[in-house]
Design a protein around this motif. Structure first.
Motif, PDB file in Angstrom:
ATOM      1  N   ASN A 238      -0.586  18.837   1.205  1.00  0.00           N
ATOM      2  CA  ASN A 238      -0.727  18.531  -0.216  1.00  0.00           C
ATOM      3  C   ASN A 238      -1.466  17.211  -0.364  1.00  0.00           C
ATOM      4  O   ASN A 238      -1.321  16.314   0.461  1.00  0.00           O
ATOM      5  N   ILE A 239      -2.232  17.121  -1.423  1.00  0.00           N
ATOM      6  CA  ILE A 239      -3.054  15.937  -1.624  1.00  0.00           C
ATOM      7  C   ILE A 239      -2.214  14.672  -1.821  1.00  0.00           C
ATOM      8  O   ILE A 239      -2.674  13.557  -1.555  1.00  0.00           O
ATOM      9  N   ALA A 240      -0.975  14.843  -2.261  1.00  0.00           N
ATOM     10  CA  ALA A 240      -0.098  13.688  -2.483  1.00  0.00           C
ATOM     11  C   ALA A 240       0.178  12.927  -1.191  1.00  0.00           C
ATOM     12  O   ALA A 240       0.334  11.702  -1.198  1.00  0.00           O
ATOM     13  N   SER A 241       0.233  13.642  -0.072  1.00  0.00           N
ATOM     14  CA  SER A 241       0.528  12.993   1.211  1.00  0.00           C
ATOM     15  C   SER A 241      -0.708  12.879   2.111  1.00  0.00           C
ATOM     16  O   SER A 241      -0.608  12.477   3.269  1.00  0.00           O
ATOM     17  N   CYS A 242      -1.855  13.233   1.561  1.00  0.00           N
ATOM     18  CA  CYS A 242      -3.089  13.221   2.357  1.00  0.00           C
ATOM     19  C   CYS A 242      -3.743  11.834   2.307  1.00  0.00           C
ATOM     20  O   CYS A 242      -3.938  11.258   1.239  1.00  0.00           O
ATOM     21  N   LYS A 243      -4.085  11.302   3.472  1.00  0.00           N
ATOM     22  CA  LYS A 243      -4.734   9.993   3.543  1.00  0.00           C
ATOM     23  C   LYS A 243      -6.211  10.098   3.915  1.00  0.00           C
ATOM     24  O   LYS A 243      -6.978   9.169   3.715  1.00  0.00           O
ATOM     25  N   ASP A 244      -6.592  11.240   4.467  1.00  0.00           N
ATOM     26  CA  ASP A 244      -7.963  11.432   4.904  1.00  0.00           C
ATOM     27  C   ASP A 244      -8.202  12.938   5.047  1.00  0.00           C
ATOM     28  O   ASP A 244      -7.402  13.633   5.658  1.00  0.00           O
ATOM     29  N   PHE A 245      -9.303  13.437   4.463  1.00  0.00           N
ATOM     30  CA  PHE A 245      -9.576  14.872   4.525  1.00  0.00           C
ATOM     31  C   PHE A 245      -9.695  15.381   5.956  1.00  0.00           C
ATOM     32  O   PHE A 245      -9.313  16.493   6.275  1.00  0.00           O
ATOM     33  N   ARG A 246     -10.246  14.572   6.833  1.00  0.00           N
ATOM     34  CA  ARG A 246     -10.421  15.005   8.221  1.00  0.00           C
ATOM     35  C   ARG A 246      -9.076  15.264   8.900  1.00  0.00           C
ATOM     36  O   ARG A 246      -8.955  16.123   9.764  1.00  0.00           O
ATOM     37  N   SER A 247      -8.061  14.511   8.491  1.00  0.00           N
ATOM     38  CA  SER A 247      -6.759  14.619   9.147  1.00  0.00           C
ATOM     39  C   SER A 247      -6.061  15.950   8.858  1.00  0.00           C
ATOM     40  O   SER A 247      -5.199  16.377   9.627  1.00  0.00           O
ATOM     41  N   VAL A 248      -6.419  16.618   7.745  1.00  0.00           N
ATOM     42  CA  VAL A 248      -5.743  17.885   7.422  1.00  0.00           C
ATOM     43  C   VAL A 248      -6.063  18.957   8.462  1.00  0.00           C
ATOM     44  O   VAL A 248      -5.306  19.907   8.646  1.00  0.00           O
ATOM     45  N   PHE A 249      -7.167  18.781   9.167  1.00  0.00           N
ATOM     46  CA  PHE A 249      -7.547  19.760  10.178  1.00  0.00           C
ATOM     47  C   PHE A 249      -6.867  19.517  11.529  1.00  0.00           C
ATOM     48  O   PHE A 249      -7.169  20.179  12.517  1.00  0.00           O
ATOM     49  N   ASP A 250      -5.947  18.554  11.543  1.00  0.00           N
ATOM     50  CA  ASP A 250      -5.145  18.322  12.752  1.00  0.00           C
ATOM     51  C   ASP A 250      -3.861  19.149  12.741  1.00  0.00           C
ATOM     52  O   ASP A 250      -3.097  19.137  13.715  1.00  0.00           O
ATOM     53  N   GLU A 251      -3.622  19.851  11.635  1.00  0.00           N
ATOM     54  CA  GLU A 251      -2.396  20.643  11.497  1.00  0.00           C
ATOM     55  C   GLU A 251      -2.398  21.825  12.477  1.00  0.00           C
ATOM     56  O   GLU A 251      -3.432  22.442  12.725  1.00  0.00           O
ATOM     57  N   ASP A 252      -1.210  22.126  13.029  1.00  0.00           N
ATOM     58  CA  ASP A 252      -1.085  23.203  14.028  1.00  0.00           C
ATOM     59  C   ASP A 252      -1.559  24.551  13.484  1.00  0.00           C
ATOM     60  O   ASP A 252      -2.172  25.342  14.209  1.00  0.00           O
ATOM     61  N   LYS A 253      -1.278  24.813  12.204  1.00  0.00           N
ATOM     62  CA  LYS A 253      -1.648  26.093  11.601  1.00  0.00           C
ATOM     63  C   LYS A 253      -3.161  26.305  11.655  1.00  0.00           C
ATOM     64  O   LYS A 253      -3.643  27.401  11.966  1.00  0.00           O
ATOM     65  N   PHE A 254      -3.903  25.237  11.378  1.00  0.00           N
ATOM     66  CA  PHE A 254      -5.361  25.328  11.427  1.00  0.00           C
ATOM     67  C   PHE A 254      -5.855  25.424  12.868  1.00  0.00           C
ATOM     68  O   PHE A 254      -6.735  26.226  13.185  1.00  0.00           O
ATOM     69  N   ILE A 255      -5.297  24.619  13.755  1.00  0.00           N
ATOM     70  CA  ILE A 255      -5.728  24.592  15.160  1.00  0.00           C
ATOM     71  C   ILE A 255      -5.520  25.944  15.837  1.00  0.00           C
ATOM     72  O   ILE A 255      -6.352  26.395  16.634  1.00  0.00           O
ATOM     73  N   ASP A 256      -4.419  26.620  15.507  1.00  0.00           N
ATOM     74  CA  ASP A 256      -4.150  27.950  16.077  1.00  0.00           C
ATOM     75  C   ASP A 256      -5.229  28.956  15.668  1.00  0.00           C
ATOM     76  O   ASP A 256      -5.708  29.747  16.491  1.00  0.00           O
TER      77      ASP A 256
END
Length: 278
Positions: free
Chosen positions: A171-189
């Protein structure tokens, strides 16, 4: 990667400003910004949005293409349309680079001869791709993983604008950098599985250069459909090349693609001659 596509379901200016601040922090150089309205918007809203984007451009050297997606955009007052034109804002009726695929190629001949065909966009794209040696433009056939973020009206972040609910990764409320959202396990899988699938396709299939392994989020297999379309397209190109029938026998998209290919080939020939001379 220095480029990203960002889709925003617009609700208020506060969310939009938050997104622009995150764009600044993420250090992307090229941004394709798609602002989605589900109802008509006012001229004042449009002006504020544009001013907010321009402020980001003044702060940093970022190339931002501005796009408005709204079914009723063209029904709005004329000065909204003129404002968009003057400020390089593109008006769209739906997401770019998407079209429906047929279940078979039975209506290929219907498309070819210029008769009404539900899936003409797919056939047009395939014909141009084979003729010019490029990949299909549909988002199913692009390496979009890690290049796209969809922001819902609730501020949820997803990595696919077509399958939002199944690809939410924060969620954007806890997001500090757009690049970091792609570190999530769901995306990496998903990324890992897609890399494996693409490598397998590249080895086994001659059509990989066109479809690039298809969409990693799609469960259905479109290999037979693509192969059938490719075979019919190759036969069409062969017929035009060898028999040279009147182009009036074909639809306008076939004619335009052929003329484009001829112009491209002549340009390449001229460039090669210039290189040889130098």
């Amino acid at each position: 990667m220095d480029n990203i596509n960002i889709y925003i379901e617009f609700t208020d200016l506060e969310l939009f400003i938050k997104v622009l601040n995150l764009i600044n922090l993420s250090n992307y150089k090229i941004i394709s910004l798609y602002i989605i309205f589900y109802k008509s918007f006012s001229f004042c809203t449009l002006k504020k949005l544009n001013e907010s984007v321009d402020k980001v451009l003044l702060k940093k050297e970022i190339l931002i293409s501005k796009n408005i997606i709204n079914d009723s955009t063209k029904k709005n007052r004329k000065y909204i349309y003129n404002f968009c034109k003057k400020n390089n804002i593109t008006l769209l009726n739906n997401n770019p680079n998407t079209y429906c695929l047929p279940s078979d190629t039975l209506d290929f001949e219907k498309w070819m001869s210029g008769n009404a065909c539900e899936f003409k966009t797919y056939y047009n794209d395939f014909f141009k791709s084979v003729l010019l040696g490029s990949k299909l433009s549909n988002c199913f056939n692009s390496s979009c993983l890690g290049r796209t973020i969809f922001i819902t009206k609730n501020g949820d972040l997803a990595f696919c604008p077509q399958k939002v609910t199944s690809t939410i990764i924060g969620n954007i409320a806890s997001c500090k950098d757009f690049r970091s959202v792609f570190d999530e396990d769901k995306f990496i899988d998903v990324l890992k599985n897609h890399i494996k699938k693409r490598n397998d396709c590249k080895i086994k299939c001659s059509l990989f250069n066109y479809c690039c392994g298809y969409c990693p989020l799609e469960k259905k297999d479109c290999c037979d459909l693509y192969k059938s379309t490719y075979d019919k397209t190759i036969y069409l190109i062969s017929t035009i090349t060898n028999k040279k029938p009147p182009l009036c026998n074909y639809n306008v998209d076939v004619k335009n693609a052929i003329l484009k290919a001829i112009a491209f080939n002549k340009f390449c020939e001229r460039e090669n001659k210039n290189e040889q001379k130098t």
